[in-house]
Every structure is written in structure tokens, then in C-alpha cells.
Write a protein that holds these residues in place. Sequence first.
Motif, mmCIF file in Angstrom:
data_model
loop_
_atom_site.group_PDB
_atom_site.id
_atom_site.type_symbol
_atom_site.label_atom_id
_atom_site.label_comp_id
_atom_site.label_asym_id
_atom_site.label_seq_id
_atom_site.Cartn_x
_atom_site.Cartn_y
_atom_site.Cartn_z
ATOM 1 N N SER A 92 0.829 -1.209 0.000
ATOM 2 C CA SER A 92 0.000 0.000 0.000
ATOM 3 C C SER A 92 0.861 1.257 0.000
ATOM 4 O O SER A 92 0.461 2.300 -0.538
ATOM 5 N N ASP A 93 2.044 1.192 0.611
ATOM 6 C CA ASP A 93 2.968 2.319 0.560
ATOM 7 C C ASP A 93 3.487 2.536 -0.868
ATOM 8 O O ASP A 93 3.735 3.663 -1.290
ATOM 9 N N LEU A 94 3.646 1.431 -1.609
ATOM 10 C CA LEU A 94 4.220 1.517 -2.945
ATOM 11 C C LEU A 94 3.193 1.860 -4.022
ATOM 12 O O LEU A 94 3.455 2.668 -4.913
ATOM 13 N N TYR A 95 2.016 1.237 -3.947
ATOM 14 C CA TYR A 95 1.052 1.348 -5.036
ATOM 15 C C TYR A 95 -0.257 2.022 -4.655
ATOM 16 O O TYR A 95 -1.160 2.135 -5.485
ATOM 17 N N GLY A 96 -0.394 2.479 -3.420
ATOM 18 C CA GLY A 96 -1.624 3.159 -3.020
ATOM 19 C C GLY A 96 -2.545 2.254 -2.235
ATOM 20 O O GLY A 96 -2.478 1.029 -2.322
#
Length: 571
Positions: A92-96
Amino acid sequence: MDGIIIERDATPPLADVIQHNDEQPRYTKKETLLTMLGVLLVMLLASLDQTIVSTAMPHIISDLQGFDRYTWVTTAYMLTSTVMVPIYGKLSDLYGRKSIFLIGVSIFLFGSALSGAAQSMNQLIAFRALQGLGAAALLPIAIAVVGDLFTPRERGKWQGVTTAIFGLSSILGPAVGGWITENTTWRWVFYVNLPIGMVALFVLIFLMPTLHQKVQQAKIDYIGAFLLVLGTVPLLLGFTWAGGDLAWTSAPIIGLFTLSIVAFIAFFGYEIRLAHRGEQPIIDPRLFKNSIFSISILVTMIINMGMFGSIFFLPLFAQGVLGVSATNSGLLLSPMMIALMISSIISGQLISRFGKYKWVAIVGLLITIVGMYFLYRLNVNSANIDLSIAMVIVGLGLGFGMSTYTIAVQNALPDKIGEATSALTFFRSIGGTVALAAMGSLMSSAYVPGFHSALPASLKQVLPAKLLNVFDNPNILLSADMQKQIQQQFRHFGPQGASIYNQLIEAVKIGLTQGIHNVFILSLVLMVVALVAAFFLKELPLRGSVAVKDKAQNLEGISHEVESVSPVMLH
């Protein structure tokens, strides 16, 4: 900055930049409201499921004949959700957050449908495990989204809104779960997730915007995930079987714990290696260099361990010992949840107003300890009011510190909100899962000797051992059909049959009370340990302000704190 002139060097200090960035709106009002609508629906879906299922569990284990696996229905759910939380947090930090929500909700709904159709206890455990795979993406990522949208001090205000969802589900869930169980079938406690989940999916797909994230090259840590599972599963099995089916010192139990320790050592060793190579470990060991993160992990783990002793076994005590119906058992939990909701709203406003969180955490634990002591005093002669008073006090305490540690961690690690929040949730779940398995074993192992010691000597001499063994499982207190069948058998003893049966039931209640009593003692001890640990929590002023005068007053304090913070913490 917002009309305040601060005379400093030509190049503004880093603290000023941090403060300035925190005051700027990161998303439009429309984005914020639509995102929060999706977040609140996801929170409602996850929390409603937990409260409904918890109240219906006594009836479920009675129908599927699985008292010996009572805790595993929840343990399996928590195991899979715990293992997946760090992976979801990293992604979620990388892709939302939005895509993770969609994946999680879809898996959760599929697992809910299968759980409702389960035909055996083993099937239910397996399907709850699948449900947990989806649930891992719900609450942790929802909390991370709140961290994306608001500054740490603003999160205190929104704590009341998010807690209202938990309070609503905690009040409605048990009552709805009890009503469904008594008037239809327990299967609807899972099917009820489907309509709510479909609404949540609609909002996530069509209304919730994609939060702006920096897309990076992601590489999932499969080896780390495998080692994490290899360490967690034997640990849970060991705590579940020890003291019941197997002795604590038996070879299988020692072997399970040894395997778990070796796997966890290998896991953290491998994660350290990945971090040094600049790759993406599931749990970055460098997070533990931050004392606020480390202490928050420790305290929340211990609190969650103690909390399960006070909450998970309360419906069992109410229905089994006090004779409360499933519906009324759910209603009996309402005062506790209302107290939790009220105290959480108040504590959130206080944190937002004063920008301090440590004293809130300590006060909450002190109140919780008092409530745990009242639970410890419960016995077979207690009334409903005694249980309600104890639960209200526990609820007030737990609500005071419910989100305190999350706010502290997100404030300390602003650039690692998803990863840090998921790690906090992961270790909190590990604590709760281990405690649930251990407390289930503790309760079961204490019941049989408690039951036999409560039997009058005259009954032991008259009744055959085969008949007494029927009562070695307290499931009889939860099944009206089983009670009718056994009462029919005792008619063969003539006029004294009813009296003998009543004495046996009283002994069963005493045995079950003894088992749950031991759980309450352990919970009380754990909360005292958590209180001691909370005194070591560092107080870092919360970024973001609620009044212009607060901005000027807090800026200097933040500057001093930033000087001692590692670069990974900076925004």
C-alpha cells in the motif's frame, strides 16, 4: 507561515519545513470526504464481523460439536490476517491504498460466504482462515489512510468518528449476532457481511479517489513471508495443545516451540540482510531503532494479550455461568462498548487539543487495571450487574488508549505510515493470537479439575464414571437440546434425578468459572506489565496544530526533537 513571522537564518531550519508541510492541505475536501466514506465502510465491515461472530460462537460450537476447537475459529482467522498485514502494508505504501482495499474486501467476502456454508468445525476453521487473508487488508490500511489524510494532531479529532464506527458495530454486532442465532441460523452471522461488503466495494471502486502514491519497483519478500508463517504456526499450535492434549514439557510441545524460535531468528536475520542490501523486507528492522515505535509495539502487544482475556471469554461466562441468552449476552456487552466509545472520543479530543499522548496512555491503563480487578472478582454467584460494572470500567480504560499508540507511531515515522502502521498491527495481532491460544488452553485445562473438585463426594460414589465423563465438556451449558436429553436420562434415578442433575450442572458452572477466572488473573497481570512499559514511552510533540497560537508555541519544541531523530523519521 500562516501569518506568523519567525526570524531565523535565511535558510529555514528543517523543523520549519516540517511544520509548514504539515499545515498544507494534502488533498481536496472532496477527496478527503470520499476517501473517509470508503474507510469508514471498510472499518464497519471488519469490526461488525468480529463482534457478530464472537457472540454467536457458543451456539456455533454447540451445533458443530467443537468445544475443543473453540478458540481456533478465531485463531485461524487471526493467524492468516496477521501474516498478511505487513505485506499489504508494504504494497500500500508503494502502489496506493485503494487497490489493496479492493483485493482485501473481495477475499473477505468470499471467505464470509464459505464460512456461512461450513458443514463441520474443520471447514469453518479453514474458511475463517481464508476470510482472514482478506481482513488483513482492511483495518490496518484504513488506519494508514487516516494517517495520509490528516496531521497527527488532527487525527485525534477524527478518532471520535472512527471510534463511533467501532462503537456502533460493537453495540449492534452482538445483539444482531444473538438475534440471528436464536431466530434463524448462525450461518447468517457470516452472510450478513455480503450486502455491507457490496456497498463498500461500490464506494471503493466508483467514489474513492486513488491517493497519490509514489510507485516504485516492488519485490515481495516471499522467503520472509515463509519464515514468518513457519515461526507463527508452531507457536500457536504449542500454546493451544500444551496443558490440554499434551503436557507443557512433552517432546512435541518442546519441538514446536523450538521450531518457532529458530524460524523467528532466521526471519529477523533475513530481514536485516535485506535491509542492508537496500531491498524491501516485510518488516524493516531499522524501524526498531526508533524508541517510540519499539515501546508502542511492546505495550500494544501486551494490552492486546490482556484484552482478549477480558473480551473474548465474556460471552462464554455470561451464557454458560450466568445463564444469559445469546441475545441478552450481546446486549450485556453494550455498556462496555459505549464506555469505550465515549472515552476514546474524549481522549482523542484531549490529544488533539494538547498535542500530548503519554499521559493519556498511562491513565487508560490505570483505569483498565481497575476494571480487570473487578473481572477477577467475578464468581458463580455474581449477578449481571457485577459483570456490567466490571466491563464498563474496562471499556473506559481501553478506549482511553485505543488509538494513542498508532498516533504516536505515525507521528514519529511520517514517511513510513503504511509500513509502520501495519507492523504495529502485526505485532498487536501476534500478541492477541498467542494470548488467545494460551488462554483457551488455560481455561480448558483448569475446567476438568475444577468440575471434579466441585462435585459432592456422595455423587462421585453413586454415579458411574462414564456418566460423569459426559460433563467433562462444559458445552452442556450452551446447548439446550443436550440439557433436555441428559435430563431425560436422569429420570431413571427416580425422584432424586432432578436434584442430582442440578448438582452436576452447578459443578459444571463452578469448573467453567474457575477456568475463566484463571484467564482474568493472567489478563490483570498483563495490564500491570503494560503500565510499567508505558512509562518508557517517549513524548514527541505532535505535528500539525489546532490554533495559531499553538503553532508558534510548538515549533521550537519540534525543532529540538528533530535534532535527535534519525533521517528515516523525517517528512
